[in-house]
Design a protein around this motif. Structure first.
Motif, short mmCIF file in Angstrom:
data_model
loop_
_atom_site.label_atom_id
_atom_site.label_comp_id
_atom_site.label_asym_id
_atom_site.label_seq_id
_atom_site.Cartn_x
_atom_site.Cartn_y
_atom_site.Cartn_z
N SER A 75 0.83 -1.19 0.00
CA SER A 75 0.00 0.00 0.00
C SER A 75 0.87 1.24 0.00
O SER A 75 2.00 1.24 0.49
N PRO A 76 0.36 2.38 -0.57
CA PRO A 76 1.11 3.64 -0.48
C PRO A 76 1.43 4.03 0.95
O PRO A 76 2.35 4.81 1.20
N ASN A 77 0.68 3.52 1.91
CA ASN A 77 0.90 3.89 3.30
C ASN A 77 1.82 2.91 4.04
O ASN A 77 1.97 2.97 5.26
N THR A 78 2.42 1.97 3.28
CA THR A 78 3.26 0.98 3.92
C THR A 78 4.47 1.64 4.59
O THR A 78 5.08 2.53 4.05
N SER A 79 4.82 1.17 5.78
CA SER A 79 5.98 1.70 6.49
C SER A 79 6.75 0.54 7.08
O SER A 79 6.34 -0.61 7.03
N LYS A 80 7.91 0.87 7.64
CA LYS A 80 8.76 -0.15 8.24
C LYS A 80 8.53 -0.28 9.75
O LYS A 80 9.37 -0.78 10.47
N CYS A 81 7.42 0.19 10.20
CA CYS A 81 7.12 0.10 11.63
C CYS A 81 5.75 -0.55 11.80
O CYS A 81 4.99 -0.66 10.84
N PRO A 82 5.41 -1.02 12.98
CA PRO A 82 4.12 -1.68 13.19
C PRO A 82 2.95 -0.81 12.76
O PRO A 82 2.97 0.41 12.91
N VAL A 83 1.93 -1.47 12.23
CA VAL A 83 0.77 -0.77 11.70
C VAL A 83 -0.29 -0.64 12.79
O VAL A 83 -0.48 -1.56 13.59
N THR A 84 -0.97 0.49 12.81
CA THR A 84 -2.08 0.67 13.74
C THR A 84 -3.29 -0.07 13.19
O THR A 84 -3.79 0.25 12.11
N ILE A 85 -3.75 -1.06 13.92
CA ILE A 85 -4.86 -1.90 13.47
C ILE A 85 -6.09 -1.57 14.29
O ILE A 85 -6.04 -1.57 15.54
N PRO A 86 -7.23 -1.31 13.66
CA PRO A 86 -8.46 -1.03 14.41
C PRO A 86 -8.81 -2.19 15.32
O PRO A 86 -8.52 -3.36 15.03
N ASP A 87 -9.45 -1.88 16.42
CA ASP A 87 -9.79 -2.91 17.42
C ASP A 87 -10.61 -4.03 16.82
O ASP A 87 -10.42 -5.22 17.17
N ASP A 88 -11.56 -3.68 15.94
CA ASP A 88 -12.44 -4.71 15.40
C ASP A 88 -11.74 -5.63 14.39
O ASP A 88 -12.31 -6.63 13.95
N GLN A 89 -10.49 -5.29 14.02
CA GLN A 89 -9.76 -6.11 13.06
C GLN A 89 -8.55 -6.82 13.69
O GLN A 89 -7.86 -7.59 13.02
N LYS A 90 -8.28 -6.57 14.96
CA LYS A 90 -7.11 -7.15 15.59
C LYS A 90 -7.17 -8.67 15.63
O LYS A 90 -6.17 -9.36 15.37
N LYS A 91 -8.32 -9.21 15.97
CA LYS A 91 -8.46 -10.66 16.03
C LYS A 91 -8.22 -11.27 14.65
O LYS A 91 -7.55 -12.32 14.53
N PHE A 92 -8.74 -10.64 13.61
CA PHE A 92 -8.57 -11.14 12.24
C PHE A 92 -7.09 -11.17 11.86
O PHE A 92 -6.58 -12.17 11.35
N ILE A 93 -6.37 -10.08 12.12
CA ILE A 93 -4.95 -10.00 11.77
C ILE A 93 -4.12 -10.98 12.60
O ILE A 93 -3.19 -11.62 12.10
N ASP A 94 -4.47 -11.12 13.89
CA ASP A 94 -3.75 -12.08 14.74
C ASP A 94 -3.89 -13.50 14.20
O ASP A 94 -2.92 -14.30 14.22
N GLN A 95 -5.08 -13.84 13.71
CA GLN A 95 -5.30 -15.18 13.15
C GLN A 95 -4.47 -15.39 11.88
O GLN A 95 -3.93 -16.47 11.65
N VAL A 96 -4.36 -14.31 11.05
CA VAL A 96 -3.54 -14.40 9.84
C VAL A 96 -2.09 -14.62 10.20
O VAL A 96 -1.39 -15.49 9.63
#
Length: 592
Positions: free
Chosen positions: A117-138
């Motif tokens: 993404s154009p917003n990609t960075s080399k530091c941790p991404v801020t993930i919305p609370d409602d998506q944290k479980k989804f990303i953790d599973q990935v």
């Protein structure tokens, strides 16, 4: 040979080869006549000016009478949508290529990812609370993949675009190496992500494959525009029959939106197609005018088979069956373009009979046909037969024409009754409450105008007064717009100029070269003309021309688009350039 979406790419090389070998091209667009409005006469007034005739609304409409007519001629509307070849105009293509280039540059800097993404960075991404479980599973699934010795790939479940974005951003910093990430589609067009364990060599190979695929997809999206660009870049003669709308639609759809100003339209059109020829105008002009009674395409094709004309003999290439003029397929675009080409050849060869000694064949590059170049037939305009793309248009004397306004309930019979004392008249409707009325004798105009002085339901004025009032209204509207703009412009310009000066000071202080995007403006038309002259003499570049004065008035959109087209085509060497000296044997007359 019929080219549709399914076989376009595989036959494109044949199209390019045909363009390279051709002496000229004949074109026809079957939808040119479809437009909205109360009637054809209201849309195409007999006393339109070239500016008014060249300014149609841009719509895709289904006018019932035109659709019914085309259907009766066997036109397959399903083919337009099911098998139509995609295309992009030049601005859309430029934007798409920039997106691909940006994506590639981000990919190269992101290590393992094939897209970031154009917003990609080399530091941790801020993930919305409602998506944290989804990303953790990935992440958990990826960890399992990396630990597994058997599995090499992981297919994630289809998810939303936002979730895919979060996945890419998370993996960009969490797994900079060792995996390859790619988005694919199911048969149901659902998008999902595939993650693969790869070494660096394999990752680069897959990246190259993906970039090649993206480039192919981009070329597929450009589609038919590639053919139009190849024809335009060839510089060869392009022929049509009553082709003004064909040309306008082609420039608009495959290059850029048409400008509102007529001169800018002419400049843009000749930049795209340096040589155009309209067979309807050619047939309506000497030496053909006296021996051709009907210039409709079907009737013209029949007439040109008879004496004194000599129709060409057509031999089709092997595997490419020709149209048969004995079995008419009129109003099929390919067939109409085909017989347009035949008509041109017959008329061009006829011009050769006037030479001494006579020539039986006249090529598309002959000076004999140069007088017909870049003049497009104007249908249903009484006294301006053609639009001159290379100079000023004819200025007819309309001192016998009146402009009449009247109640909406009036019909043509009411106008005939009103002017019954003035003999033969001709009526050209403008809209429901106005029309042009041309008298047979100009000296009767003052009498007709006087008759309406005390009338309550209608008004009559001379054509000159009508044009003068329209010009005044246009100037007042422009002045009102300019005055309104001036109220806010000084403050805005001061801000811009200040920003520009500060930025330039900053750049010079740091010994850097950069271009300001805040204060950058284009030259005003008057200064642009001087700049264009300087550029032509080699004194100033295109870049300098655009950046000379950051606070100058901008060029109109049409002129900017035309300049842009010229810059894109300046390195091309068109085949068969036009000579400065034009043949005088068969001049298109200035008066008709």
């Amino acid at each position: 040979m019929e080219i549709i979406r399914s076989n376009f790419k595989s036959n494109l090389h044949k199209v390019y080869q045909a363009i390279e070998e051709a002496d000229f091209f004949a074109i026809d667009g079957e939808f040119s006549g479809i437009s909205d409005g109360p009637s054809v006469t209201a849309l195409t007034n007999g006393f339109d000016t070239p500016e008014e005739r060249s300014s149609p609304d841009v719509k895709f409409v289904c006018q019932s009478s035109s659709i019914d007519f085309l259907a009766s001629q066997g036109f397959d509307f399903n083919k337009v949508f099911r098998n139509g070849i995609p295309y992009l105009n030049q601005e859309e293509e430029r934007q798409l290529r920039e997106q691909y280039d940006e994506k590639r540059s981000q990919s190269n800097g992101a290590g393992a990812l094939s897209y970031t993404s154009p917003n990609t960075s080399k530091c941790p991404v801020t993930i919305p609370d409602d998506q944290k479980k989804f990303i953790d599973q990935v992440v958990e699934k990826i960890e399992d993949l990396l630990q597994s010795e058997e599995n090499k790939n992981l297919d994630l479940e289809p998810c939303t675009g936002f979730q895919r974005k979060l996945i890419y951003q998370t993996l960009s910093w969490k797994y900079p190496k060792g995996i390859h990430v790619e988005t694919l589609e199911t048969e149901k067009k659902e998008r999902y992500i595939v993650i693969s364990k790869v070494d660096e060599e394999e990752r680069k190979r897959r990246e190259q494959q993906k970039h090649a695929k993206e480039q192919e997809e981009l070329n597929d999206a450009v589609g038919f525009s590639r053919v139009i660009h190849a024809i335009a870049n060839s510089g060869k003669l392009v022929i049509g029959h009553n082709m003004l709308l064909d040309v306008m639609h082609t420039v608009h759809q495959f290059y850029c939106p048409l400008p509102a100003d007529l001169n800018e339209f002419k400049e843009m059109t000749t930049c795209v197609f340096p040589r155009l020829l309209d067979t309807k105008l050619m047939a309506s002009t000497q030496p053909f005018k006296d021996i051709i009674n009907n210039t409709s395409l079907a009737e013209l094709e029949k007439r040109l088979k008879e004496t004194p004309f000599n129709p060409p003999k057509v031999e089709s290439a092997e595997g490419f069956p020709s149209y048969d003029t004995a079995s008419e397929q009129l109003h099929e675009a390919g067939y109409d373009a085909y017989i347009t080409g035949l008509c041109f050849i017959s008329m061009a060869n006829y011009l050769g009979s006037f030479l001494s000694p006579p020539k039986s064949h006249v090529s598309a590059r002959s000076k004999l046909i140069e007088p017909f170049f870049n003049k497009l037939f104007l249908m249903r305009v009484m006294d301006i037969p053609y639009l001159n793309l290379e100079g000023p248009d004819l200025q007819p004397k309309r001192d016998h024409v009146l402009h009449v306004t009247f109640p909406k309930e009036w019909k043509t019979s009411d106008l005939y009754q009103l002017f019954s004392a003035f003999g033969n008249i001709q009526i050209s409707w403008i809209d429901d409450t106005s029309a042009f009325v041309s008298l047979s004798q100009p000296e009767q105009v003052p009498i007709a105008v006087n008759t309406s002085k005390y009338a309550e339901s209608y008004r009559i004025q001379t054509y000159a007064d009508y044009v003068g009032k329209k010009r005044e209204e246009k100037q007042m509207k422009r002045k009102w717009t300019e005055d309104s703009w001036k109220e806010v412009e000084p403050k805005r310009l001061n801000t811009q100029c200040g920003s520009y000066s500060l930025q330039n000071h900053h750049y010079h202080a740091n010994s850097l070269t950069a271009t300001s995007t805040v204060g950058k403006r284009n030259l005003s038309p008057s200064r642009a003309e001087a700049g264009l002259e300087a550029r032509a003499s080699g004194e100033i570049s295109d870049t300098e021309l655009e950046q000379t004065d950051p606070c100058a008035e901008p060029l109109s959109e049409g002129r900017k688009k035309s300049k842009k087209l010229k810059r894109m085509k300046k390195d091309l060497s068109p085949t068969g350039s036009i000579s400065d000296s034009s043949a005088k044997l068969f001049e298109v007359p200035d008066t008709w």
